[in-house]
Design a protein around this motif. Sequence first.
Motif, short mmCIF file in Angstrom:
data_model
loop_
_atom_site.label_atom_id
_atom_site.label_comp_id
_atom_site.label_asym_id
_atom_site.label_seq_id
_atom_site.Cartn_x
_atom_site.Cartn_y
_atom_site.Cartn_z
N GLY A 1 10.14 2.87 -12.49
CA GLY A 1 9.77 1.82 -13.43
C GLY A 1 9.52 0.48 -12.79
N LEU A 2 10.03 0.26 -11.55
CA LEU A 2 9.84 -1.02 -10.89
C LEU A 2 8.37 -1.31 -10.63
N ILE A 3 7.65 -0.29 -10.14
CA ILE A 3 6.25 -0.53 -9.76
C ILE A 3 5.35 0.64 -10.15
N GLY A 4 5.89 1.65 -10.83
CA GLY A 4 5.07 2.73 -11.32
C GLY A 4 4.67 3.79 -10.30
N LEU A 5 5.27 3.76 -9.11
CA LEU A 5 4.96 4.78 -8.10
C LEU A 5 5.80 6.03 -8.33
N PRO A 6 5.28 7.21 -7.93
CA PRO A 6 6.08 8.42 -8.03
C PRO A 6 7.28 8.36 -7.09
N VAL A 7 8.37 9.00 -7.49
CA VAL A 7 9.60 9.02 -6.70
C VAL A 7 9.87 10.43 -6.22
N VAL A 8 10.11 10.56 -4.92
CA VAL A 8 10.50 11.83 -4.29
C VAL A 8 11.95 11.68 -3.85
N VAL A 9 12.81 12.60 -4.27
CA VAL A 9 14.23 12.50 -3.98
C VAL A 9 14.55 13.28 -2.71
N LYS A 10 15.09 12.60 -1.71
CA LYS A 10 15.35 13.18 -0.39
C LYS A 10 16.84 13.45 -0.20
N GLY A 11 17.17 14.68 0.19
CA GLY A 11 18.55 15.04 0.45
C GLY A 11 19.08 16.08 -0.51
N VAL A 12 18.19 16.81 -1.18
CA VAL A 12 18.57 17.82 -2.17
C VAL A 12 18.80 19.16 -1.47
N LEU A 13 19.96 19.79 -1.75
CA LEU A 13 20.30 21.07 -1.11
C LEU A 13 20.73 22.13 -2.12
N ARG A 14 20.58 21.83 -3.43
CA ARG A 14 21.01 22.77 -4.46
C ARG A 14 19.92 22.88 -5.53
N ALA A 15 19.80 24.09 -6.09
CA ALA A 15 18.82 24.32 -7.15
C ALA A 15 19.13 23.48 -8.38
N ASP A 16 20.42 23.43 -8.79
CA ASP A 16 20.74 22.70 -10.01
C ASP A 16 20.47 21.21 -9.85
N ASP A 17 20.77 20.63 -8.67
CA ASP A 17 20.46 19.23 -8.44
C ASP A 17 18.96 18.99 -8.46
N ALA A 18 18.20 19.90 -7.87
CA ALA A 18 16.75 19.75 -7.85
C ALA A 18 16.19 19.71 -9.27
N GLY B 1 0.77 -1.24 0.00
CA GLY B 1 0.00 0.00 0.00
C GLY B 1 0.79 1.29 0.00
N ALA B 2 2.12 1.23 -0.07
CA ALA B 2 2.89 2.47 -0.18
C ALA B 2 2.48 3.20 -1.44
N SER B 3 2.28 4.52 -1.35
CA SER B 3 1.78 5.27 -2.51
C SER B 3 2.85 6.12 -3.17
N ALA B 4 4.06 6.14 -2.63
CA ALA B 4 5.19 6.84 -3.26
C ALA B 4 6.48 6.28 -2.67
N LEU B 5 7.58 6.53 -3.37
CA LEU B 5 8.90 6.10 -2.92
C LEU B 5 9.73 7.34 -2.62
N ILE B 6 10.42 7.32 -1.48
CA ILE B 6 11.34 8.38 -1.11
C ILE B 6 12.76 7.86 -1.32
N LEU B 7 13.41 8.32 -2.37
CA LEU B 7 14.77 7.89 -2.67
C LEU B 7 15.75 8.77 -1.91
N THR B 8 16.43 8.18 -0.93
CA THR B 8 17.39 8.94 -0.12
C THR B 8 18.75 8.94 -0.81
N VAL B 9 19.27 10.14 -1.09
CA VAL B 9 20.48 10.26 -1.90
C VAL B 9 21.65 10.92 -1.17
N ASP B 10 21.46 11.24 0.11
CA ASP B 10 22.51 11.98 0.82
C ASP B 10 23.22 11.13 1.86
N ALA B 11 23.10 9.81 1.76
CA ALA B 11 23.73 8.93 2.75
C ALA B 11 24.48 7.80 2.04
#
Length: 354
Positions: free
Chosen positions: A220-237, A160-170
Motif C-alpha cells: 500500500g505504500l507505493i503500489g508495488l507487488p510484494v514478494v516474501v523471502k524466507g518461506v519454508l512451509r506450505a502453510d506459511d506460503a 525504478g524498483a519494480s517490486a519489493l522483496i520483504l525479508t521475513v527470516d531475519a
Amino acid sequence: MRTDEPAGGTRPLDRPLPDVAGLEAEAAEVLPAHVLGYFRGPTGAYGIPTEAERWSQVRFRPHVLRNTRDLSLATTVLGTPVASPVLVAPMAQQRAAHPDGEVATAKAVSRRGTLLGVSTNTGVPFADIAAVGAPWWFQVYVMDDRTITTDVVQRAAAAGASALILTVDAPGTDPSQPQHEPRTWSERYGMQANLRDDTGRNLVTATRSLSLDDIGWLSGLIGLPVVVKGVLRADDAVMCVDAGAAGVIVSTHGGRCLTQSTTSADALPEVASAVGDRAEVYVDSGLRTPEHVAAALCLGARAVFLGRPVLWALATGGDARVERLLSGFDTQLERVLHSLGAASLDELGPDLVA
C-alpha cells in the motif's frame, strides 16, 4: 583488492565458468579476512555446504528423442521479461567485494538480460543502480522505526524498483555472534547509502514485530507487488499469498539465520504445490551449478536467485567476471535442458526428477 584484473595477473577472466569453487578460492586470496568471513557466513555443521549437497542429491529422469533445437531460457518474473531464469539475489556489502558494488553487478545483469535484487544494506545510491538500466527489485528489512522504512521504500520505487522483496527470516541479529561495528562498515563501504539517519544506529537490523499485515502495508505504500523471502512451509506460503503477496522466495537466508532449518531444496516442492498458480515461487540458498538450477525449476521454482557465486565473481573481476559467470550458467543450463529433453522452461516439472 582486485577490480577488473585477476590477482597477480595469472588467472584469465575467460576461464571456464561456472566454476564456483574456483571463484571462491580466488576471492579468498584478494578479500580482507573480515569481508571474506562476512560473505561466507556460518561455517558450522549447517550452512551452504549442506544446502549445496542437498541440491546435488536431486536425480533427474530425462526424456530422450525430444526435439530441443529451438530451446529457449526466456521467461517472465512478475511480468518482467528476462532472458534467463537465473536472477541475482539481493546481497549486502557488495562494495566490500568491488568498489563499484551493485553498479558493477547491474551492468553484468543488464548485459545478460536478467534481473537484480538490491539489498536495503547497499552502499550504492539507488540512482546509480537505476542509471545502468537493469530491472531490479528492492529487498526490504522492515525496521522498528517504520518512518525510515517508508522513506527508503518510496525512494526505491521512485528510482525504478519494480517490486519489493520483504525479508521475513531475519528477526534481528544473533547476540552470541560477533557483530561488525556499523559505523566502521558504513564509513568504509557506505552500507547505509540510501538510509537517512545521522545517529550511527544500525538501521538495517530487522524488527521482530512483523506480521502478515505488513505485506499489505508495504504494498500500500507505493503500489508495488510484494514478494516474501524466507518461506519454508506450505502453510506459511498460503497465508502470505492470502495476505496479498505476489510471490514467495523459498530461502534459508543462505544458511545465516536458523542453523538447523530444513533446506531450500526440501522445502521448495511443498511450497510450490501449495501455492499453485496463485503466485510465483522462487528459490535461493546453496545453488552452485546449472544442474542445481534445473532441479529447482523442475521442483516448482519459476526462477532462482544466485547469491554468493556472484560475490566471488565480483571480487575477482568486477562486472566482466559476473557477466561471464551468468553466461556460463546460461550456457550450461541450456546443455542440461537439452539432456532432459526439454525445449523450454515450461516443459520442466516434477516428473523429470526423482
